[in-house]
Design an enzyme around this catalytic site. Sequence first.
Site, PDB file in Angstrom:
ATOM      1  N   LYS A   1     -14.377 -28.384  13.662  1.00 20.75           N
ATOM      2  CA  LYS A   1     -14.174 -26.909  13.827  1.00 20.75           C
ATOM      3  C   LYS A   1     -13.183 -26.327  13.181  1.00 20.75           C
ATOM      4  CE  LYS A   1     -17.926 -26.399  16.717  1.00 20.75           C
ATOM      5  NZ  LYS A   1     -19.068 -25.538  16.017  1.00 20.75           N
TER       6      LYS A   1
ATOM      7  N   TYR B   1     -14.424 -33.589  17.117  1.00 22.89           N
ATOM      8  CA  TYR B   1     -14.953 -32.256  17.103  1.00 22.89           C
ATOM      9  C   TYR B   1     -13.953 -31.234  16.598  1.00 22.89           C
ATOM     10  CZ  TYR B   1     -17.113 -28.269  19.869  1.00 22.89           C
ATOM     11  OH  TYR B   1     -17.713 -27.022  20.116  1.00 22.89           O
TER      12      TYR B   1
ATOM     13  N   ILE C   1     -17.691 -23.495  27.916  1.00 21.45           N
ATOM     14  CA  ILE C   1     -18.852 -22.588  28.603  1.00 21.45           C
ATOM     15  C   ILE C   1     -19.955 -23.411  29.127  1.00 21.45           C
ATOM     16  CG2 ILE C   1     -20.563 -20.771  27.947  1.00 21.45           C
ATOM     17  CD1 ILE C   1     -17.784 -19.676  26.807  1.00 21.45           C
TER      18      ILE C   1
ATOM     19  N   ALA D   1     -30.719 -22.274  17.743  1.00 22.91           N
ATOM     20  CA  ALA D   1     -31.103 -21.214  18.616  1.00 22.91           C
ATOM     21  C   ALA D   1     -31.953 -21.585  19.903  1.00 22.91           C
ATOM     22  CB  ALA D   1     -32.120 -20.320  17.883  1.00 22.91           C
TER      23      ALA D   1
ATOM     24  N   ARG E   1     -30.930 -23.587  22.469  1.00 23.63           N
ATOM     25  CA  ARG E   1     -30.239 -23.775  23.692  1.00 23.63           C
ATOM     26  C   ARG E   1     -28.571 -23.219  23.494  1.00 23.63           C
ATOM     27  NH1 ARG E   1     -28.523 -30.247  23.746  1.00 23.63           N
ATOM     28  NH2 ARG E   1     -27.473 -30.324  21.452  1.00 23.63           N
TER      29      ARG E   1
ATOM     30  N   ALA F   1     -11.616 -31.585  14.539  1.00 26.35           N
ATOM     31  CA  ALA F   1     -11.443 -31.533  13.172  1.00 26.35           C
ATOM     32  C   ALA F   1     -12.705 -30.892  12.460  1.00 26.35           C
ATOM     33  CB  ALA F   1     -11.437 -33.045  12.681  1.00 26.35           C
TER      34      ALA F   1
END
Lengths: 95, 227
Positions: free
Chosen positions: B142, B138, B171, B9, B11, B140
């Site tokens: 997710k 990364y 993003i 929370a 950043r 894997a």
Amino acid sequence: MPAGKEEVEKFICDEVAMLVGDANSQITPATPLIGANRAVDSADLVVLLLAVEDYARDNLGFQWDWTSDSAMSEARSVLRNIGSLADHLVSQRAA
Amino acid sequence: MDTVIVTGASRGLGRHCAMSLHERGYRVIGISRSVKGDTPYEIRSADVADSASLSKALGDLKRDKSVYALINAAGIASMNLVITTPAETVRKIINTNLVGTILACQLVAPAMIRRGSGRIINFSTLGVPLAIKGEAIYIASKAGVEGFSRAFAREMSPHGVTVNTVAPGPIDTALIEKVPRDKIDAVVSRQIIERQAEPSDVWNIVSLLLSAESSMISGETIHVGGA
């Protein structure tokens, strides 16, 4: 005075009876909590364990962490039936 | 007042969601490895990959029936080829992104079960369906989050709790600040909507999943921008 085994069993029996909607209470300490003839499904078992956790804190004076590694490694025997769960809780209180 | 717990929370998307929730009147409890700077909501220090640390931070909420939602936004990335990624980095990514998500769910779910309703929103990435080169570890972690969320959704369904995953593309947050612009543009060009999403686009989906109207959506992964 802390609750004894019979009292713990009665609490669990009442909770299971409420979860399964068994007003005539065919639930006894021998009622299985896991396995083929279990009285509760997995969702109700989670609700039961949360209620038992609260009961242990409020009436037995200890924090029962049923997600701990030691509790889970014994889970199959502890949850065999209502009586074995009550035995476990009473022994944990003593420990 | 409903409480929403947001990991990561301090950043990025986690902060954006926490701020948006605070502005809409929720009680927000943010989880962050380090507590620094001013936030208008409560921040508790914990490492999501460390069960003892997380348990200490969230333990008091186990019986708190005001707990309505958990947003697992804590995440780390290390863009690298698999064969050049140190084993410790592999473990760190999996532990934070996947194990951290699972541990937070374990700790917060009992409060929602007691309440009889709730929302769990986990974060994945468009990298999973797009299979982006250099993000295998990364991705894997997710993909694990997506599989976990889907199966956990079934487990939580009888208790009135939905579990969904939001999977954004790149993003502009600290997570991708070192990724070259051309690589970001290449990923965006593979989205169905070829526009780089803003944090507010992600919040719009999170907001939908938090709403009462989403009560029949569970076990889903929503790809922001489409894949």
